[in-house]
Design an enzyme around this catalytic site. Structure first.
Site, PDB file in Angstrom:
ATOM      1  N   ASN A 204       0.824  -1.204   0.000  1.00 13.49           N
ATOM      2  CA  ASN A 204       0.000   0.000   0.000  1.00 13.49           C
ATOM      3  C   ASN A 204       0.860   1.258   0.000  1.00 13.49           C
ATOM      4  O   ASN A 204       1.957   1.273   0.549  1.00 13.49           O
ATOM      5  CB  ASN A 204      -0.949  -0.003   1.204  1.00 13.49           C
ATOM      6  CG  ASN A 204      -1.924  -1.165   1.126  1.00 13.49           C
ATOM      7  OD1 ASN A 204      -2.108  -1.739   0.061  1.00 13.49           O
ATOM      8  ND2 ASN A 204      -2.519  -1.524   2.245  1.00 13.49           N
ATOM      9  N   ILE A 205       0.325   2.287  -0.583  1.00 12.53           N
ATOM     10  CA  ILE A 205       1.085   3.528  -0.727  1.00 12.53           C
ATOM     11  C   ILE A 205       0.421   4.652   0.068  1.00 12.53           C
ATOM     12  O   ILE A 205       0.677   5.817  -0.151  1.00 12.53           O
ATOM     13  CB  ILE A 205       1.211   3.897  -2.224  1.00 12.53           C
ATOM     14  CG1 ILE A 205      -0.165   3.927  -2.920  1.00 12.53           C
ATOM     15  CG2 ILE A 205       2.094   2.889  -2.952  1.00 12.53           C
ATOM     16  CD1 ILE A 205      -0.121   4.333  -4.390  1.00 12.53           C
TER      17      ILE A 205
ATOM     18  N   HIS B  98       6.010  -0.508  -2.500  1.00 10.01           N
ATOM     19  CA  HIS B  98       5.607   0.268  -3.676  1.00 10.01           C
ATOM     20  C   HIS B  98       5.704   1.770  -3.452  1.00 10.01           C
ATOM     21  O   HIS B  98       5.083   2.544  -4.164  1.00 10.01           O
ATOM     22  CB  HIS B  98       4.180  -0.122  -4.101  1.00 10.01           C
ATOM     23  CG  HIS B  98       4.079  -1.533  -4.607  1.00 10.01           C
ATOM     24  ND1 HIS B  98       2.888  -2.176  -4.815  1.00 10.01           N
ATOM     25  CD2 HIS B  98       5.044  -2.423  -4.948  1.00 10.01           C
ATOM     26  CE1 HIS B  98       3.126  -3.411  -5.256  1.00 10.01           C
ATOM     27  NE2 HIS B  98       4.415  -3.580  -5.339  1.00 10.01           N
TER      28      HIS B  98
ATOM     29  N   CYS C 233      16.285  15.580 -11.042  1.00  7.18           N
ATOM     30  CA  CYS C 233      17.385  15.821 -10.088  1.00  7.18           C
ATOM     31  C   CYS C 233      17.225  15.017  -8.796  1.00  7.18           C
ATOM     32  O   CYS C 233      18.042  15.143  -7.895  1.00  7.18           O
ATOM     33  CB  CYS C 233      17.510  17.312  -9.782  1.00  7.18           C
ATOM     34  SG  CYS C 233      16.166  17.974  -8.780  1.00  7.18           S
TER      35      CYS C 233
ATOM     36  N   GLY D 173      -5.402  -9.123   2.873  1.00  3.10           N
ATOM     37  CA  GLY D 173      -5.999  -8.277   1.835  1.00  3.10           C
ATOM     38  C   GLY D 173      -5.166  -8.099   0.594  1.00  3.10           C
ATOM     39  O   GLY D 173      -5.140  -7.006   0.022  1.00  3.10           O
TER      40      GLY D 173
ATOM     41  N   SER E 207      -4.512  -9.751  -3.320  1.00  3.74           N
ATOM     42  CA  SER E 207      -5.040 -10.721  -4.277  1.00  3.74           C
ATOM     43  C   SER E 207      -3.951 -11.700  -4.721  1.00  3.74           C
ATOM     44  O   SER E 207      -4.233 -12.669  -5.413  1.00  3.74           O
ATOM     45  CB  SER E 207      -5.629  -9.992  -5.487  1.00  3.74           C
ATOM     46  OG  SER E 207      -4.650  -9.169  -6.079  1.00  3.74           O
TER      47      SER E 207
END
Ligand code: NAD
Ligand code: ZN
Length: 246
Positions: A104-105, A121, A132, A192, A194
């Protein structure tokens, strides 16, 4: 004792006797916080094709278009709050939970209080300049983003969230830590996910081959359920995780 209750007791016992617990989480962990998953019901990909918006190629060719999706994700994440399941994992970190490996992000594990979170991720909470490499807090650009303007670096280039886009490798340091955790844990929860995105789908396999027991928690069965998981708990993360701690 009912079968379900007996199974919960068994898993509580596993938690008590474990020396090193690692949890792998996917988008399903955040659904009850109001963050849409990618796949399945109400999944983001129903509306936004991944290749078209969230790939490296898409961003390089048309960053304004990618930003339409990033904006939705950032907004959703800002509005979300950790739920009881996140809080249960924070509580468990005070005992024998060593780490959370997350796809998760949204930063919800950290907001719930977990300190050892490996972000496979990346995170929407940071922006990075592709030219830069300078990093910024997304927070500092919220007004720009909400006004439908594109945030830019001091060097003039367009910024992007520090998340892994399709077509990009996973961050090396996060992968090293993930290998180590999969090797060292004796109990892994898989919550959670898949289990179709690589290499995240392989992480429980590495853990199992190093001797860990695997407990899977999901609304539905996955490719892991029959082959890899020692226990499968069907239900919502926000209901089940707290019930394992009492
Ligand atoms: P996915 O979207 O492919 O699958 C979600 C899984 O969660 C499904 O198996 C579903 O059955 C299950 N689920 C749904 N609600 C649940 C609940 N309340 N409790 C328990 N399980 C539930 O998710 P994934 O496997 O993580 O896919 C990978 C990609 O999605 C990752 O690349 C990740 O970066 C990205 N993603 C992250 C977020 C976020 O940060 N919250 C949101 C969307 C997508
Ligand atoms: Zn720059």
């Amino acid at each position: 004792m009912e079968a379900e209750e007996k199974r919960l007791e068994e898993i509580k016992h596993l938690i008590r006797k474990a020396e090193h617990i690692t949890v792998l989480t996917g988008a399903g962990m955040s659904v009850e916080s109001g963050v849409a998953p990618f796949r399945g019901e109400n999944g983001l990909w129903e509306k936004y094709d991944a290749e078209e918006y969230a790939s490296l190629k898409a961003f390089e060719e048309n960053p304004e278009k990618s930003w339409r999706l990033f904006k939705i994700q950032i907004k959703e994440t800002m509005a979300a709050e950790p739920h009881e399941g996140h809080r249960a994992l924070a509580e468990l970190e005070k005992r024998n939970l060593e780490s959370i490996i997350t796809q998760n992000i949204d930063g919800l594990h950290q907001r719930a209080g977990n300190e050892n979170v490996i972000e496979l991720h990346g995170s929407l909470s940071r922006l990075i300049c592709p030219s830069c490499d300078r990093k910024y807090e997304t927070q500092d650009f919220l007004e720009t983003i909400m006004d439908d303007e594109i945030p830019t670096c001091d060097c003039g280039d367009i910024l992007r969230p520090e998340v892994v886009l399709f077509g990009e490798p996973l961050p090396e340091r996060a992968m090293e830590r993930t290998f180590a955790e999969s090797n060292n844990c004796d109990l892994m929860f898989v919550v959670g996910t898949s289990a179709v995105v690589q290499p995240a789908a392989s992480i429980p396999i590495w853990a199992k081959s190093s001797g860990a027991e695997i407990v899977e928690l999901n609304l539905e069965r996955t490719p892991l359920t029959d082959e890899i998981s020692d226990h499968f708990l069907k239900g919502k993360a926000g209901d089940i995780l707290p019930s394992l701690l009492d």
